[in-house]
Design an enzyme around this catalytic site. Structure first.
Site, PDB file in Angstrom:
ATOM      1  N   ALA A  16     -14.554  -9.044  61.637  1.00  0.00           N
ATOM      2  CA  ALA A  16     -14.522  -9.372  63.067  1.00  0.00           C
ATOM      3  C   ALA A  16     -13.625  -8.394  63.818  1.00  0.00           C
ATOM      4  CB  ALA A  16     -14.048 -10.817  63.261  1.00  0.00           C
ATOM      5  N   GLY A  52     -23.434 -11.143  50.533  1.00  0.00           N
ATOM      6  CA  GLY A  52     -23.977 -10.218  51.522  1.00  0.00           C
ATOM      7  C   GLY A  52     -24.124 -10.808  52.903  1.00  0.00           C
ATOM      8  N   GLU A 118     -30.120 -16.815  48.384  1.00  0.00           N
ATOM      9  CA  GLU A 118     -28.990 -17.734  48.196  1.00  0.00           C
ATOM     10  C   GLU A 118     -29.413 -19.141  48.602  1.00  0.00           C
ATOM     11  OE1 GLU A 118     -25.485 -16.145  50.096  1.00  0.00           O
ATOM     12  OE2 GLU A 118     -25.454 -14.410  48.773  1.00  0.00           O
ATOM     13  N   ASP A 212      -3.660 -19.408  60.423  1.00  0.00           N
ATOM     14  CA  ASP A 212      -2.662 -19.072  61.458  1.00  0.00           C
ATOM     15  C   ASP A 212      -3.248 -19.139  62.872  1.00  0.00           C
ATOM     16  OD1 ASP A 212      -1.236 -18.556  59.192  1.00  0.00           O
ATOM     17  OD2 ASP A 212      -0.816 -16.454  59.638  1.00  0.00           O
ATOM     18  N   HIS A 233     -17.304 -23.977  47.998  1.00  0.00           N
ATOM     19  CA  HIS A 233     -18.289 -23.170  47.272  1.00  0.00           C
ATOM     20  C   HIS A 233     -18.431 -23.773  45.879  1.00  0.00           C
ATOM     21  CE1 HIS A 233     -20.350 -19.803  45.445  1.00  0.00           C
ATOM     22  NE2 HIS A 233     -20.427 -19.208  46.616  1.00  0.00           N
ATOM     23  N   ARG A 280     -24.888 -25.621  49.916  1.00  0.00           N
ATOM     24  CA  ARG A 280     -23.599 -25.752  49.211  1.00  0.00           C
ATOM     25  C   ARG A 280     -23.015 -27.149  49.238  1.00  0.00           C
ATOM     26  NH1 ARG A 280     -20.994 -20.132  51.166  1.00  0.00           N
ATOM     27  NH2 ARG A 280     -22.457 -18.952  49.911  1.00  0.00           N
ATOM     28  N   HIS A 341     -13.739 -22.938  50.585  1.00  0.00           N
ATOM     29  CA  HIS A 341     -14.290 -21.593  50.764  1.00  0.00           C
ATOM     30  C   HIS A 341     -14.368 -21.154  52.219  1.00  0.00           C
ATOM     31  CE1 HIS A 341     -16.742 -18.136  49.793  1.00  0.00           C
ATOM     32  NE2 HIS A 341     -17.753 -18.571  50.546  1.00  0.00           N
ATOM     33  N   ARG A 376     -22.168 -24.360  56.737  1.00  0.00           N
ATOM     34  CA  ARG A 376     -22.698 -23.008  56.989  1.00  0.00           C
ATOM     35  C   ARG A 376     -23.758 -22.623  55.960  1.00  0.00           C
ATOM     36  NH1 ARG A 376     -21.057 -17.877  54.789  1.00  0.00           N
ATOM     37  NH2 ARG A 376     -19.480 -19.008  53.638  1.00  0.00           N
ATOM     38  N   SER A 381     -21.879 -15.907  57.743  1.00  0.00           N
ATOM     39  CA  SER A 381     -20.594 -15.742  58.447  1.00  0.00           C
ATOM     40  C   SER A 381     -20.269 -14.291  58.754  1.00  0.00           C
ATOM     41  CB  SER A 381     -19.452 -16.387  57.678  1.00  0.00           C
ATOM     42  OG  SER A 381     -19.497 -16.002  56.350  1.00  0.00           O
TER      43      SER A 381
HETATM   44  P1  FAD Z   1     -10.900 -12.139  57.629  1.00  0.00           P
HETATM   45  O1  FAD Z   1     -11.762 -11.154  56.976  1.00  0.00           O
HETATM   46  O2  FAD Z   1     -10.350 -13.203  56.753  1.00  0.00           O
HETATM   47  O3  FAD Z   1      -9.668 -11.365  58.297  1.00  0.00           O
HETATM   48  C1  FAD Z   1      -8.560 -12.082  58.811  1.00  0.00           C
HETATM   49  C2  FAD Z   1      -7.507 -11.101  59.291  1.00  0.00           C
HETATM   50  O4  FAD Z   1      -6.552 -11.787  60.085  1.00  0.00           O
HETATM   51  C3  FAD Z   1      -6.715 -10.417  58.201  1.00  0.00           C
HETATM   52  O5  FAD Z   1      -6.597  -9.052  58.493  1.00  0.00           O
HETATM   53  C4  FAD Z   1      -5.332 -11.060  58.280  1.00  0.00           C
HETATM   54  O6  FAD Z   1      -4.276 -10.212  57.875  1.00  0.00           O
HETATM   55  C5  FAD Z   1      -5.253 -11.348  59.766  1.00  0.00           C
HETATM   56  N1  FAD Z   1      -4.289 -12.394  60.103  1.00  0.00           N
HETATM   57  C6  FAD Z   1      -4.366 -13.718  59.801  1.00  0.00           C
HETATM   58  N2  FAD Z   1      -3.287 -14.369  60.277  1.00  0.00           N
HETATM   59  C7  FAD Z   1      -2.501 -13.438  60.887  1.00  0.00           C
HETATM   60  C8  FAD Z   1      -1.230 -13.473  61.535  1.00  0.00           C
HETATM   61  N3  FAD Z   1      -0.518 -14.608  61.677  1.00  0.00           N
HETATM   62  N4  FAD Z   1      -0.715 -12.323  62.032  1.00  0.00           N
HETATM   63  C9  FAD Z   1      -1.390 -11.146  61.890  1.00  0.00           C
HETATM   64  N5  FAD Z   1      -2.599 -11.046  61.292  1.00  0.00           N
HETATM   65  C10 FAD Z   1      -3.150 -12.179  60.785  1.00  0.00           C
HETATM   66  N6  FAD Z   1     -19.567 -14.589  54.055  1.00  0.00           N
HETATM   67  C11 FAD Z   1     -20.787 -14.023  54.116  1.00  0.00           C
HETATM   68  O7  FAD Z   1     -21.414 -14.024  55.178  1.00  0.00           O
HETATM   69  N7  FAD Z   1     -21.331 -13.441  53.003  1.00  0.00           N
HETATM   70  C12 FAD Z   1     -20.682 -13.403  51.804  1.00  0.00           C
HETATM   71  O8  FAD Z   1     -21.178 -12.844  50.848  1.00  0.00           O
HETATM   72  C13 FAD Z   1     -19.405 -14.018  51.715  1.00  0.00           C
HETATM   73  N8  FAD Z   1     -18.746 -14.055  50.542  1.00  0.00           N
HETATM   74  C14 FAD Z   1     -17.467 -14.553  50.510  1.00  0.00           C
HETATM   75  C15 FAD Z   1     -16.746 -14.494  49.322  1.00  0.00           C
HETATM   76  C16 FAD Z   1     -15.424 -14.907  49.289  1.00  0.00           C
HETATM   77  C17 FAD Z   1     -14.652 -14.855  48.006  1.00  0.00           C
HETATM   78  C18 FAD Z   1     -14.819 -15.393  50.472  1.00  0.00           C
HETATM   79  C19 FAD Z   1     -13.396 -15.826  50.473  1.00  0.00           C
HETATM   80  C20 FAD Z   1     -15.542 -15.480  51.648  1.00  0.00           C
HETATM   81  C21 FAD Z   1     -16.868 -15.068  51.676  1.00  0.00           C
HETATM   82  N9  FAD Z   1     -17.614 -15.141  52.849  1.00  0.00           N
HETATM   83  C22 FAD Z   1     -18.865 -14.582  52.888  1.00  0.00           C
HETATM   84  C23 FAD Z   1     -17.000 -15.580  54.104  1.00  0.00           C
HETATM   85  C24 FAD Z   1     -16.621 -14.324  54.914  1.00  0.00           C
HETATM   86  O9  FAD Z   1     -16.100 -13.355  54.036  1.00  0.00           O
HETATM   87  C25 FAD Z   1     -15.602 -14.624  55.972  1.00  0.00           C
HETATM   88  O10 FAD Z   1     -15.988 -15.723  56.729  1.00  0.00           O
HETATM   89  C26 FAD Z   1     -15.457 -13.424  56.914  1.00  0.00           C
HETATM   90  O11 FAD Z   1     -15.202 -12.275  56.155  1.00  0.00           O
HETATM   91  C27 FAD Z   1     -14.340 -13.678  57.897  1.00  0.00           C
HETATM   92  O12 FAD Z   1     -14.066 -12.472  58.571  1.00  0.00           O
HETATM   93  P2  FAD Z   1     -12.939 -12.453  59.676  1.00  0.00           P
HETATM   94  O13 FAD Z   1     -12.892 -11.057  60.158  1.00  0.00           O
HETATM   95  O14 FAD Z   1     -13.153 -13.549  60.620  1.00  0.00           O
HETATM   96  O15 FAD Z   1     -11.588 -12.829  58.856  1.00  0.00           O
HETATM   97  C1  SIN Z   2     -21.354 -15.923  47.837  1.00  0.00           C
HETATM   98  O1  SIN Z   2     -21.542 -14.736  47.588  1.00  0.00           O
HETATM   99  O2  SIN Z   2     -21.711 -16.846  47.111  1.00  0.00           O
HETATM  100  C2  SIN Z   2     -20.638 -16.255  49.094  1.00  0.00           C
HETATM  101  C3  SIN Z   2     -21.559 -16.126  50.209  1.00  0.00           C
HETATM  102  C4  SIN Z   2     -21.029 -16.811  51.431  1.00  0.00           C
HETATM  103  O3  SIN Z   2     -19.963 -17.404  51.427  1.00  0.00           O
HETATM  104  O4  SIN Z   2     -21.731 -16.756  52.435  1.00  0.00           O
END
Ligand code: FAD
Ligand code: SIN
Length: 506
Positions: A16, A52, A118, A212, A233, A280, A341, A376, A381
């Site tokens: 994001a 993915g 999936e 946070d 998950h 899920r 998850h 979801r 996501s």
């Molecule tokens: P994040 O990628 O979590 O980034 C959060 C950021 O905020 C970090 O840089 C952190 O340092 C920063 N931050 C947080 N709090 C603070 C603070 N107080 N001060 C400063 N910085 C802060 N989704 C899919 O669609 N496909 C998938 O295959 C998939 N696989 C997944 C596998 C795993 C193991 C996990 C955990 C999740 C998976 N998801 C998947 C979900 C998806 O990865 C997340 O929902 C998505 O990456 C979130 O992105 P984001 O940018 O919102 O947050």
């Molecule tokens: C997974 O790869 O099973 C995670 C995918 C997701 O959280 O969307």
């Protein structure tokens, strides 16, 4: 106390935050952007994403209509259909941008994108980079962002609280990498702080995912929704000593893996016609009930029948991790259990990512857009994160120059040392309380956990008058506050009614 000023402040360097920086810079390279991350730039949920991104790509077999229907069905009637339509129909354009930015995705034998399957998807539509899609995204986007002259990156910066005045967000407070109290003033502040999996004892989320953004929102009266819908998950490796559980991607079930009970039987078809590929919520619930029936702590993932060479090539991360833990996947069953998850709810935003406070925005997992409803759909996501960052970039670049920077002289922050182990005890207790059953179990279990967590919150507040005087202290408070809101929403209606009527009598 140091003060920094910027046009746009982005808190978070997952997909994001990174994609928002990129889109903003492409539209207006003169905008001053400050991008924060709590630890290293790449430590976030995005980095660990495996399966993915869900995108309709094969228009001969698939359609937006089917992806929309799958999303609505998974969300159990709580999705906002307009949002679902928008995100899904924008997906191919956002995918193209990711490819242009250098993200490499797997190809099939005909040279087109390889589409994985999936749970809950009626078609193969998950584009991916083996089983390390998130790693590929982060490692390709970070160097691009680092080269942008208008973007300043501050790692190891801990944001503590938003600065809100008369319904306007003026920026935030926090500690920089040296622990220096810092005020950042911005024309627009964007929370991209990710999820809150660390609230729970077992989670697929890394240590930075502590809710946070949500906790900052709670403290500033920013509206939240659907926090009780925490997605578990179904297939995290069962490793009792670890709180960040290793995920075994759902794409492996799409590839043919089975889930077995302790008698070696597949049991998921007894609860759903799609068996291991039900959504899920269904699979995690069935596994939890099976474990209860067996009085066990895990069930089993069976990969033994899968073609090993192809498996190794498609899922190297899972293969290597299983091998390192001593599992020969051609012979051994892998112990698995559900893990917290994904936070389906979050900070309420409109179609451009705006919250109910002016100049404050939220994107990615910390936000609630209406896409996911109660559950979801897999791989929706990352898609949501990039669609909203794109749309927000458009909006911000057209409005930010009419906004003035403003200071709030009352915003102060003081650093104090803490007894780390004493604070850690609060965290450990919370994570001990927070389990699958704490929100999806019997009514009594939910009530009990709520009472325990409320008590913990009370003790924390009594002991630490200034929760924001140290990053670890503030983060622990964030975890407890986030847990409390999740539980409060999960309470049975009869309990809530009873409590409210007692209060009224008093
Ligand atoms: P994040 O990628 O979590 O980034 C959060 C950021 O905020 C970090 O840089 C952190 O340092 C920063 N931050 C947080 N709090 C603070 C603070 N107080 N001060 C400063 N910085 C802060 N989704 C899919 O669609 N496909 C998938 O295959 C998939 N696989 C997944 C596998 C795993 C193991 C996990 C955990 C999740 C998976 N998801 C998947 C979900 C998806 O990865 C997340 O929902 C998505 O990456 C979130 O992105 P984001 O940018 O919102 O947050
Ligand atoms: C997974 O790869 O099973 C995670 C995918 C997701 O959280 O969307």
């Amino acid at each position: 106390m140091q003060k920094i000023q910027t046009d746009i402040l982005i808190v978070g360097s997952g997909l994001a935050g990174l994609s928002l920086s990129k889109y903003l810079s492409e539209i207006n390279p003169n905008l001053l952007i400050l991008l924060l991350s709590k630890t290293s730039i790449d430590e976030c949920n995005t980095y660990y994403a495996q399966g993915g991104i869900a995108v309709v790509h094969d228009f001969l077999k698939d359609s937006y209509k089917q992806h929309v229907e799958d999303t609505l069905k998974a969300g159990k009637g709580l999705c906002d259909e307009k949002v679902v339509q928008h995100v899904i129909t924008e997906a191919p354009k956002r995918l193209n941008e990711l490819l242009q930015w250098g993200v490499e995705l797997d190809k099939n034998s005909q040279g087109g994108l390889d589409l994985g399957l999936e749970g809950g998807h009626s078609q193969n539509r998950i584009v991916h980079h083996k089983d390390k899609t998130g790693y590929e995204i982060e490692t390709k986007l970070i160097p691009l962002i680092e080269k942008l002259p208008n973007v300043t990156i501050k790692t190891s910066f801990f944001a503590t609280d938003l600065i809100i005045e008369n319904g306007h967000c003026l920026g935030l407070k926090g500690f920089d990498e040296k622990g220096e109290p810092t005020i950042i003033e911005a024309k627009a502040t964007v929370l991209a702080t990710g999820g809150s999996g660390q609230v729970f004892g077992v989670t697929s989320n890394p240590f930075v995912s502590t809710g946070d953004g949500v906790a900052m929102a709670i403290r500033s009266n920013v509206a939240l929704q659907n926090m009780k819908y925490i997605q578990f998950h179904p297939t995290a490796m069962f490793e009792p000593q670890k709180s960040q559980a290793f995920l075994i991607t759902e794409a492996i079930r799409g590839y043919g893996a089975h889930i077995l009970n302790s008698n070696g039987e597949r049991f998921l078809f007894e609860v759903h016609k799609n068996g291991e590929l039900a959504t899920r919520d269904v699979v995690s619930k069935a596994i939890s009930e099976q474990m209860k029936k067996e009085n066990g702590k895990n069930v089993w993932l069976d990969l033994r029948h899968l073609p090993i060479e192809d498996f190794k090539n498609k899922f190297p991360k899972v293969f290597n991790y299983c091998s390192q833990q001593g599992f020969d996947i051609t012979q051994d069953l892998i112990p698995i259990a559900p893990a917290a998850h994904y936070q389906c709810g979050g900070i309420i935003v409109d179609e451009k990512g705006a919250t109910d406070k002016l100049q404050l925005f939220a994107i990615g997992e910390c936000s609630y857009t209406g896409l996911h409803g109660a559950n979801r759909l897999a791989s929706n996501s990352l898609l949501e994160a990039i669609v909203y960052s794109h749309d927000l970039a458009d909006y911000l670049t057209s409005t930010v120059f009419t906004t003035q920077l403003k200071s709030n002289e009352n915003a102060v922050l003081i650093y104090k040392n803490i007894h780390h182990d004493e604070v850690l005890q609060f965290r450990n207790q919370l994570q001990w309380f927070m389990k699958y059953e704490s929100i999806y179990g019997e009514k009594q279990a939910i009530i009990k956990t709520y009472q325990l967590v409320s008590e913990l919150l009370k003790r924390f507040r009594m002991k630490y008058k200034k929760y924001d005087s140290h990053p670890f202290l503030c983060e622990t408070y964030n975890l407890i506050q986030t847990a409390e809101i999740i539980l409060k929403e999960s309470l049975p209606v009869s309990y809530k009614r009873n409590k409210i009527s007692k209060k009224t009598k008093l």
